[in-house]
Each structure stands twice: as structure tokens, then as C-alpha cells.
Design a protein around this motif. Structure first.
Motif, PDB file in Angstrom:
ATOM      1  N   ASN A 230       0.826  -1.213   0.000  1.00 53.45           N
ATOM      2  CA  ASN A 230       0.000   0.000   0.000  1.00 53.45           C
ATOM      3  C   ASN A 230       0.860   1.263   0.000  1.00 53.45           C
ATOM      4  O   ASN A 230       0.541   2.231  -0.690  1.00 53.45           O
ATOM      5  CB  ASN A 230      -0.941   0.004   1.204  1.00 53.45           C
ATOM      6  CG  ASN A 230      -2.054  -1.016   1.067  1.00 53.45           C
ATOM      7  OD1 ASN A 230      -2.401  -1.419  -0.034  1.00 53.45           O
ATOM      8  ND2 ASN A 230      -2.607  -1.440   2.189  1.00 53.45           N
ATOM      9  N   ILE A 231       1.934   1.256   0.775  1.00 49.18           N
ATOM     10  CA  ILE A 231       2.821   2.415   0.809  1.00 49.18           C
ATOM     11  C   ILE A 231       3.512   2.601  -0.542  1.00 49.18           C
ATOM     12  O   ILE A 231       3.628   3.720  -1.044  1.00 49.18           O
ATOM     13  CB  ILE A 231       3.855   2.280   1.953  1.00 49.18           C
ATOM     14  CG1 ILE A 231       3.147   2.395   3.300  1.00 49.18           C
ATOM     15  CG2 ILE A 231       4.952   3.327   1.829  1.00 49.18           C
ATOM     16  CD1 ILE A 231       4.029   2.087   4.496  1.00 49.18           C
TER      17      ILE A 231
ATOM     18  N   THR B 123       1.497   4.524  -3.192  1.00 49.44           N
ATOM     19  CA  THR B 123       1.050   5.898  -2.976  1.00 49.44           C
ATOM     20  C   THR B 123       1.690   6.842  -3.998  1.00 49.44           C
ATOM     21  O   THR B 123       2.715   6.528  -4.609  1.00 49.44           O
ATOM     22  CB  THR B 123       1.416   6.380  -1.560  1.00 49.44           C
ATOM     23  OG1 THR B 123       2.835   6.351  -1.407  1.00 49.44           O
ATOM     24  CG2 THR B 123       0.755   5.528  -0.487  1.00 49.44           C
ATOM     25  N   SER B 124       1.079   7.999  -4.153  1.00 47.95           N
ATOM     26  CA  SER B 124       1.613   8.987  -5.101  1.00 47.95           C
ATOM     27  C   SER B 124       2.973   9.520  -4.631  1.00 47.95           C
ATOM     28  O   SER B 124       3.843   9.808  -5.452  1.00 47.95           O
ATOM     29  CB  SER B 124       0.630  10.140  -5.282  1.00 47.95           C
ATOM     30  OG  SER B 124       0.420  10.809  -4.054  1.00 47.95           O
TER      31      SER B 124
END
Length: 99
Positions: free
Chosen positions: A41-42, A45-46
Motif C-alpha cells: 500500500n505504501i 502511494t503517489s
């Protein structure tokens, strides 16, 4: 009151302990499912995508290497924090022993 000097043996033991603790924490990211999902998930990220641009990483191998390096650095700092807290907790016991 000045702290006592640390011996070479104690320094080596602290270093081995720090490296070992870092590897144990890093293995959590490899073998524990929820930790793997957090890393995924990390990495999606943008902000993380911008890091690829900052470091000019274009290949999948480069992305994996950045993720691995980040995990190891994070694990090292967590292990350093744990070791520091452990040594801080031992300090009163050492003072009692010296008296």
C-alpha cells in the motif's frame, strides 16, 4: 557523573545485536502477510511514485531495490530504537551492580 567507557567486546555485542534485530524485524516484512500488504500500500502511494521520479528509477528492478532499501533502513532505525530503550532500561541495574 560520567558514564563508563564501553569495551570492545560490548561494542561488538551491541553491533551483532543491532544487526540481528534488524534482520528479525526485516523478516517480519517478508513472512507476515499484513506487513507485506502495508508495504504494498505504501509503495502504491503517489508520494512513493514521486520518489521513483526523483531517483530516476525506470525499471521494475530499480523499484524493488528502492523498496528493499527503504525497508532495511526502516528496520534498522526501529532496531536502534529498541536497542537504545533496552540499554536505557539496563542503566539503573548497572548502577546498582557497581555500588
Amino acid at each position: 557523573m560520567a558514564d563508563r567507557e564501553v569495551s570492545i567486546i560490548e561494542t561488538l555485542l551491541r553491533t551483532v545485536g543491532l544487526v540481528g534485530l534488524t534482520l528479525v524485524i526485516a523478516s517480519i516484512f517478508r513472512f507476515w502477510g499484513p506487513a507485506v500488504h502495508v508495504v504494498q500500500n505504501i509503495a502504491g502511494t503517489s508520494f512513493w511514485q514521486k520518489l521513483y521520479g526523483v531517483f530516476h528509477i525506470d525499471s521494475a528492478l530499480g523499484r524493488e531495490q528502492l523498496i528493499l532499501i527503504s525497508i532495511i533502513i526502516f528496520c534498522f532505525f526501529v532496531a536502534l530504537l529498541i536497542q537504545s530503550l533496552f540499554l536505557l532500561a539496563l542503566k539503573p541495574l548497572r548502577r546498582k551492580k557497581q555500588m
